[in-house]
Write an enzyme that holds these catalytic residues in place. Structure first.
Site, short mmCIF file in Angstrom:
data_model
loop_
_atom_site.label_atom_id
_atom_site.label_comp_id
_atom_site.label_asym_id
_atom_site.label_seq_id
_atom_site.Cartn_x
_atom_site.Cartn_y
_atom_site.Cartn_z
CD GLU A 247 -1.92 2.28 1.65
OE1 GLU A 247 -1.46 3.15 0.88
OE2 GLU A 247 -2.19 2.48 2.83
CB CYS A 281 -2.09 6.72 2.40
SG CYS A 281 -3.17 5.58 3.29
#
Length: 510
Positions: A247, A281
């Site tokens: 990720e 994020c």
């Protein structure tokens, strides 16, 4: 494997290398932790390998009972956990509590659903193999290595840890060097409810510690961090063909259609872009607004952004920038935007201080500015006017990233969300997909691959086991050298009956 702002030293008595965890708001030492080397990591993985005999032998129900007990401990000691998060990464207690509460919910979901998702289930064998009973089940991989980030030091790694544990794996966890205390707190509380074996273990250190974990022979690595560091993780894992989940961050966009609820969209933009000081994020970094509502939206956003203040006092809405080197990145992005003709309606270069960054709203920024193309990871927003939502989608997709997205539209929300190249999207809300445990979490492109959360997240930490059991023999035996010519003809006939008409166009009537 990563650049750090933290110095190390040798312990005078043990000669062991250590580092300090620092409060980013004032630089005070929060705690001191060892820098674990390759031998330490190998020993932890060996202990985890031994512990798999105990943990994987438990039933789904028995593991669920222990995971629920862990969730209970976290809930009862929530204030203490929030204080550790606040001290190490600087976010306000309220934001730390939100993060921890979502993580607890994910633990409970994984515990409750692992049996249903991963347990044995029957599948159809088809007509050719109708004399077989066929099943599929999902077996734990063994030992999973989790390399966590600092920006959400509870919620993000828990998306891997809880799901890997629920699937029957043991876990070796390396938290960020900026939040080792949070990792130690989580591992310690788990050991209290599972004292029988070292099912969840902690290793601390910097890039070389993470690299040692990648090369240690674990059965999978789950990594969250920058795309650049993700490439180093993949290289280290490649030598042993260790599979990885990556990720790698994002440059997420928010789209505002002409029929959107402007007040709600503006509130989502400011919270999505500036909560946690923009260090998210899946946070909003770019906004594309239909020209018919652009002025109203910008006015609403600037008014709301001016009410948000960074600081260490209880009245501040956002905290410090946790990683000091990120201050330079944020400053460079704002500087480039302004130099390229952009305007700061809120904040600007003066917003970047020594530890804190005040909210900054930028307009008229060219699409090739680094403030638009690169991840800023600070409390900034770029807002651009578009002629329609087709242009908004085109600009949104013109990025190497593909993590999350947000759409505000009363009539076209689902349509637009589906057209965006991203792993996740929210319609008429922001970041809501992360709070739903049954939804998969992950991205595409430079944002990585693989999924955590939900059924897909449970399956990421397993291998599928297929079993076909013959219940009775039949004359049409196919898998034998004694197969007869008649059996071959019968198989050809049966295949023709099953599939021969596929793809034929219907006859036209005269």
């Amino acid at each position: 494997m990563s650049v750090t702002d933290i110095a190390t030293r040798r312990d005078a008595e043990t000669d062991a290398e250590t580092f300090d965890s620092l409060n980013p708001a004032n630089g005070e030492v929060v705690g001191t932790y060892p820098v674990h080397g390759a031998e330490d990591v190998a020993a932890a993985v060996a202990r985890a390998r031994e512990a798999t005999a105990f943990w994987s032998s438990l039933s789904f129900a028995e593991r669920a009972e222990r995971l629920r007990a862990w969730a209970g401990v976290l809930t009862r000691r929530l204030a203490q956990l929030c204080e550790v998060v606040h001290a190490e990464v600087g976010k306000p207690h309220g934001d730390a509590q939100l993060e921890a509460a979502l993580a607890i919910d994910h633990i409970a979901w994984a515990a409750r659903n692992a049996s249903k998702v991963l347990g044995p289930r029957r599948v159809s064998p088809g007509l050719l193999m109708a004399n077989h009973a066929t099943t599929v089940e999902y077996r734990p991989l063994g030992v999973v290595g989790v390399i966590g980030p600092w920006n959400y030091p509870v919620f993000t790694p828990m998306g891997s840890i809880a799901y890997a544990l629920a699937a029957g794996n043991t876990v070796v966890f390396k938290p960020s060097e900026h939040s080792p205390g949070v990792g130690a707190w989580l591992v310690d509380t788990f050991s209290q409810v599972v004292p029988e074996a070292p099912v969840l273990q902690l290793i601390t250190g910097f890039g070389p510690t993470g690299e040692a974990l990648c090369r240690s022979g674990v059965d999978k690595i789950a990594f969250t961090g920058s795309a650049k560091t993700g490439t180093h993780v993949m290289r280290a894992c490649a030598d042993t063909l260790t599979p990885v989940i990556i990720e790698g961050g994002g440059k997420d966009a928010l789209l505002v259609d002409a029929d959107a609820d402007i007040a709600a969209a503006a509130d989502a933009a400011v919270w999505g872009g500036m909560s946690n000081a923009g260090q998210t994020c899946i946070g909003v970094e770019r906004v594309y607004v239909h020209e018919r509502v652009y002025d109203a939206f910008v006015s609403e956003v600037t008014a709301r952004a001016r009410q948000v203040r960074a600081g260490a006092d209880p009245g501040a809405k956002i905290g410090p920038i946790t990683m000091p080197s990120q201050l330079g990145v944020i400053r460079r992005h704002i500087e480039d935007a302004l130099a390229r003709g952009g305007r700061a309606l809120v904040g600007g270069l003066d917003a970047v201080g020594e530890r804190f960054v005040q909210p900054t709203v930028l307009v008229d920024v060219p699409e090739d500015s680094i403030a638009v193309t690169e991840e800023t990871f600070g409390p900034t927003l770029t807002i651009a006017k578009v002629r329609d939502m087709d242009e908004a989608v085109e600009r949104t997709n013109a990025t190497a990233y593909g993590l999350g997205a947000t759409v505000f539209s009363k009539s076209r929300g689902m349509e637009l969300a589906r057209r965006i190249r991203s792993g996740m999207a929210s319609v008429n809300s922001v970041i809501s997909f992360a709070a739903v445990p049954s939804l998969p979490f992950g991205g595409t492109g430079q944002s990585g691959f693989g999924r955590i959360h939900g059924p897909d997240g449970l399956k990421e930490f397993t291998s599928a086991k297929a079993i076909a059991r013959q219940r009775f023999p039949i004359p049409l035996a196919l898998t034998t050298f004694a197969r007869s010519e008649a059996a071959d003809k019968a198989m050809a006939t049966l295949t023709t009956l099953l599939h021969g008409n596929a793809g034929k166009l219907p006859r036209r009537r005269r």
